[in-house]
Write a protein that holds these residues in place. Structure first.
Motif, mmCIF file in Angstrom:
data_model
loop_
_atom_site.group_PDB
_atom_site.id
_atom_site.type_symbol
_atom_site.label_atom_id
_atom_site.label_comp_id
_atom_site.label_asym_id
_atom_site.label_seq_id
_atom_site.Cartn_x
_atom_site.Cartn_y
_atom_site.Cartn_z
ATOM 1 N N GLY A 1 0.820 -1.209 0.000
ATOM 2 C CA GLY A 1 0.000 0.000 0.000
ATOM 3 C C GLY A 1 0.851 1.254 0.000
ATOM 4 N N ARG A 2 1.926 1.250 0.788
ATOM 5 C CA ARG A 2 2.797 2.424 0.807
ATOM 6 C C ARG A 2 3.479 2.629 -0.533
ATOM 7 N N LYS A 3 3.939 1.528 -1.128
ATOM 8 C CA LYS A 3 4.586 1.638 -2.438
ATOM 9 C C LYS A 3 3.635 2.191 -3.484
ATOM 10 N N VAL A 4 2.419 1.632 -3.521
ATOM 11 C CA VAL A 4 1.446 2.083 -4.508
ATOM 12 C C VAL A 4 1.081 3.542 -4.271
ATOM 13 N N GLY A 5 0.856 3.908 -2.999
ATOM 14 C CA GLY A 5 0.502 5.294 -2.699
ATOM 15 C C GLY A 5 1.577 6.271 -3.132
ATOM 16 N N SER A 6 2.831 5.932 -2.826
ATOM 17 C CA SER A 6 3.933 6.798 -3.238
ATOM 18 C C SER A 6 4.045 6.869 -4.752
ATOM 19 N N ALA A 7 3.883 5.708 -5.403
ATOM 20 C CA ALA A 7 3.977 5.689 -6.862
ATOM 21 C C ALA A 7 2.869 6.504 -7.500
ATOM 22 N N VAL A 8 1.658 6.404 -6.946
ATOM 23 C CA VAL A 8 0.544 7.178 -7.498
ATOM 24 C C VAL A 8 0.824 8.671 -7.388
ATOM 25 N N ARG A 9 1.333 9.099 -6.243
ATOM 26 C CA ARG A 9 1.611 10.529 -6.077
ATOM 27 C C ARG A 9 2.663 11.010 -7.066
ATOM 28 N N TRP A 10 3.766 10.250 -7.173
ATOM 29 C CA TRP A 10 4.806 10.636 -8.132
ATOM 30 C C TRP A 10 4.267 10.609 -9.560
ATOM 31 N N SER A 11 3.494 9.579 -9.870
ATOM 32 C CA SER A 11 2.970 9.450 -11.218
ATOM 33 C C SER A 11 2.025 10.586 -11.569
ATOM 34 N N LEU A 12 1.177 10.978 -10.603
ATOM 35 C CA LEU A 12 0.240 12.065 -10.861
ATOM 36 C C LEU A 12 0.975 13.382 -11.075
ATOM 37 N N VAL A 13 1.959 13.656 -10.213
ATOM 38 C CA VAL A 13 2.751 14.884 -10.377
ATOM 39 C C VAL A 13 3.446 14.879 -11.736
ATOM 40 N N ASN A 14 4.057 13.753 -12.066
ATOM 41 C CA ASN A 14 4.748 13.621 -13.349
ATOM 42 C C ASN A 14 3.804 13.891 -14.512
ATOM 43 N N THR A 15 2.647 13.215 -14.493
ATOM 44 C CA THR A 15 1.726 13.335 -15.610
ATOM 45 C C THR A 15 1.183 14.747 -15.733
ATOM 46 N N VAL A 16 0.807 15.355 -14.601
ATOM 47 C CA VAL A 16 0.260 16.716 -14.651
ATOM 48 C C VAL A 16 1.298 17.685 -15.201
ATOM 49 N N VAL A 17 2.525 17.608 -14.695
ATOM 50 C CA VAL A 17 3.569 18.539 -15.150
ATOM 51 C C VAL A 17 3.853 18.343 -16.637
ATOM 52 N N MET A 18 4.013 17.090 -17.071
ATOM 53 C CA MET A 18 4.307 16.833 -18.474
ATOM 54 C C MET A 18 3.155 17.261 -19.380
ATOM 55 N N ARG A 19 1.931 16.957 -18.961
ATOM 56 C CA ARG A 19 0.787 17.295 -19.809
ATOM 57 C C ARG A 19 0.546 18.794 -19.869
ATOM 58 N N ALA B 1 8.862 2.719 -9.188
ATOM 59 C CA ALA B 1 9.876 3.780 -9.128
ATOM 60 C C ALA B 1 9.455 4.967 -9.987
ATOM 61 N N GLN B 2 8.318 5.570 -9.645
ATOM 62 C CA GLN B 2 7.809 6.657 -10.464
ATOM 63 C C GLN B 2 8.586 7.956 -10.283
ATOM 64 N N GLY B 3 9.345 8.070 -9.202
ATOM 65 C CA GLY B 3 10.201 9.238 -9.050
ATOM 66 C C GLY B 3 11.287 9.263 -10.119
ATOM 67 N N ARG B 4 11.941 8.106 -10.309
ATOM 68 C CA ARG B 4 12.955 8.018 -11.375
ATOM 69 C C ARG B 4 12.304 8.153 -12.748
ATOM 70 N N ARG B 5 11.105 7.609 -12.892
ATOM 71 C CA ARG B 5 10.404 7.725 -14.168
ATOM 72 C C ARG B 5 10.109 9.192 -14.498
ATOM 73 N N MET B 6 9.801 9.978 -13.483
ATOM 74 C CA MET B 6 9.532 11.396 -13.712
ATOM 75 C C MET B 6 10.773 12.109 -14.234
ATOM 76 N N ALA B 7 11.932 11.758 -13.701
ATOM 77 C CA ALA B 7 13.171 12.378 -14.177
ATOM 78 C C ALA B 7 13.411 12.043 -15.647
ATOM 79 N N VAL B 8 13.166 10.776 -16.009
ATOM 80 C CA VAL B 8 13.331 10.356 -17.406
ATOM 81 C C VAL B 8 12.361 11.117 -18.312
ATOM 82 N N ASP B 9 11.107 11.211 -17.892
ATOM 83 C CA ASP B 9 10.108 11.893 -18.707
ATOM 84 C C ASP B 9 10.404 13.382 -18.840
ATOM 85 N N ALA B 10 10.977 13.964 -17.799
ATOM 86 C CA ALA B 10 11.318 15.385 -17.855
ATOM 87 C C ALA B 10 12.371 15.650 -18.927
ATOM 88 N N VAL B 11 13.385 14.784 -18.983
ATOM 89 C CA VAL B 11 14.413 14.940 -20.022
ATOM 90 C C VAL B 11 13.796 14.770 -21.411
#
Length: 493
Positions: A18-36, A155-165
């Motif tokens: 649950g903690r992993k999924v919750g953290s991943a969802v938060r990172w993923s949402l931030v990533n997606t919103v910023v990129m979009r 590991a959506q935090g690392r994924r966000m860094a990749v998507d940002a580049v």
């Protein structure tokens, strides 16, 4: 290596998961919103100052073909990295080899067929753009294994860094080429540059995963697992993109440009909300697949969250289509607003169907998915052709919504029911958001008529509508949090 469908988890709802999924969802949402938001701003600049409807139409054709190819470029085998038990590094080299070979063959076929494909789709000048943009198929095929490891590890935090580049490089090159007058080709080279950067970033984020190898037994098992998923994915992408092909061949390129812009706008909620959810939903559902009750509860909450977050965006864009299009893109794009309200309804259906798709894949119902997607496409194509003949781009949009609501949603509900997720679970997740959406629509339409469509008036209308919506969905907060009392929460109607 454990065969798909036989995975079991002794503690499917363990706190650590649950903690992993919750953290991943938060990172993923931030990533997606910023990129979009960044893509949204880039699209505004390009549409207002550099690209007209004709160039947008050429880009739409190339993007459609690319998406269809991407749906099957790795034969579905990369999902084994996320889904199968055991150490994925044992079979990852075989996955990479299959993915690289299949994506290379797809690109070679597209390169040869590009002039014929572009001519059939009504845009002969799109052939060169197709050949460049679809290089992304090869790059994406190579990146599937390291990207799969990021998803498996949440590991959506690392994924966000990749998507940002990826975003920075692709956007910068696209804008520079557009300023120089490259037209739709600016999108193509920008996409290639961004995907190349993403491949390098994924390899750096998960070192040692870009390693080729071959094991015949592993390859057979991977293909048995992946080919049905690739077929279902290709059908799903066909459903989403066949309308562009119909508009391109049945209408003119200018109409196609307007339709592509409207469809892209309708996809804003899908890409922001659904993409963020899907980056973790498949991995999460896979962990819960061994417990039917936990799976049903998890799917219900996930559906409730994405629908609750999506409905207000869909309502605002549908109710205020014309003033929003004119304010954002300029007056010359106003014809796109006529199709937008219908496409927003389609966008809402797509979000629910995509989440159901991930859940059904996780529990091994791949044949059912192929059947649903095949039926959708079979009914949709003649409906879209008839819609284009009768009502242009508006007729196409209406046909999309009619088929999705009258045929596809009931079939998906039936398949989910057979998989252990009852209609009551879906109704509980959607009832309060739909009630709030109806109230929000009434408020938005009423205030637009009273206040007008200036920028300040649109802001006031949007804020008032969102406040109304928030009040309507407030009773569902316990269900969305997964509180024990949520099961007893009343459902409207």
């Amino acid at each position: 290596m454990t065969a798909p469908g036989s995975d079991t988890q002794s503690t499917p709802a363990a706190p650590s998961l649950g903690r992993k999924v919750g953290s991943a969802v938060r990172w993923s949402l931030v990533n997606t919103v910023v990129m979009r938001l960044g893509n949204f701003a880039t699209g505004i600049v390009l549409a207002r100052f550099f690209l007209g409807p004709e160039a947008w139409g050429v880009y739409g054709i190339a993007q459609t073909v690319l998406l269809v190819l991407l749906s099957a470029n790795e034969l579905g085998v990369s999902l084994a990295i996320v889904r199968w038990e055991g150490d994925p590094r044992r079979f990852a080299p075989t996955v990479l080899t299959l993915s690289a070979v299949s994506s290379g063959l797809l690109y070679a076929g597209l390169f040869a067929a590009a002039p014929a494909v572009a001519r059939i789709l009504g845009s002969p000048e799109a052939a060169g753009v197709l050949r460049v943009m679809c290089l992304c198929v090869v790059l994406d095929g190579l990146s599937q294994v390291p990207a799969g490891f990021l998803t498996r590890e949440f590991a959506q935090g690392r994924r966000m860094a990749v998507d940002a580049v990826n975003f920075v490089l692709s956007t910068t090159l696209t804008l520079l080429l557009a300023v120089e007058g490259w037209g739709a080709m600016s999108f193509a080279w920008g996409s290639v540059a961004g995907n190349a950067a993403a491949l390098i970033g994924c390899c750096l984020a998960v070192p040692g995963t870009l390693r080729f190898g071959w094991d015949r037994e592993q390859a057979r098992a991977l293909l048995r697992f992946g080919l049905p998923l690739a077929g279902a994915s290709m059908l799903a992408l066909g459903v989403v993109n066949v309308d562009t092909m119909v508009v391109g061949s049945a209408l003119d390129q200018r109409a196609l440009g307007f339709y592509v812009l409207a469809f892209n706008m309708s996809g804003w909620p899908v890409r922001i909300i659904s993409e963020a959810a899907r980056r973790v939903s498949f991995a999460g559902f896979s962990r819960l697949a061994g417990s039917p009750r936990a799976l049903a509860d998890g799917f219900g909450r996930a559906l409730g969250v994405v629908v609750t977050a999506t409905v207000p965006l869909c309502v605002l864009l549908a109710a205020l289509a014309a003033p929003v299009v004119e304010l954002v893109y300029g007056e010359r794009w106003l014809p796109a607003a006529r199709a937008l309200p219908w496409l927003m309804g389609l966008g809402l259906v797509r979000i629910g169907c995509e989440l159901a798709y991930d859940c059904l894949v996780a529990i091994g119902r791949r044949r059912s998915l192929i059947g649903v997607q095949g039926l959708w496409l079979l009914v949709l194509v003649p409906a879209l052709v008839a819609g284009a003949d009768l009502g242009g781009i508006v007729g196409v949009a209406r046909a999309h919504v009619l088929v999705a609501g009258a045929v596809v949603v009931p079939v998906f509900l039936l398949v989910l029911h057979r998989g252990g997720i009852g209609i009551g679970t879906v109704a509980r997740a959607c009832s309060w958001p739909f009630l709030g959406g109806a109230a929000m629509t009434a408020v938005a339409l009423g205030l637009e008529r009273y206040l007008g469509d200036g920028a300040a008036a649109l802001l006031a209308t949007a804020v008032s509508g969102l406040l109304c919506y928030a009040l309507c969905v407030l009773p569902s907060r316990a269900f969305l949090r997964g509180d024990g009392a949520a099961a007893a929460a009343p459902v409207p109607g």
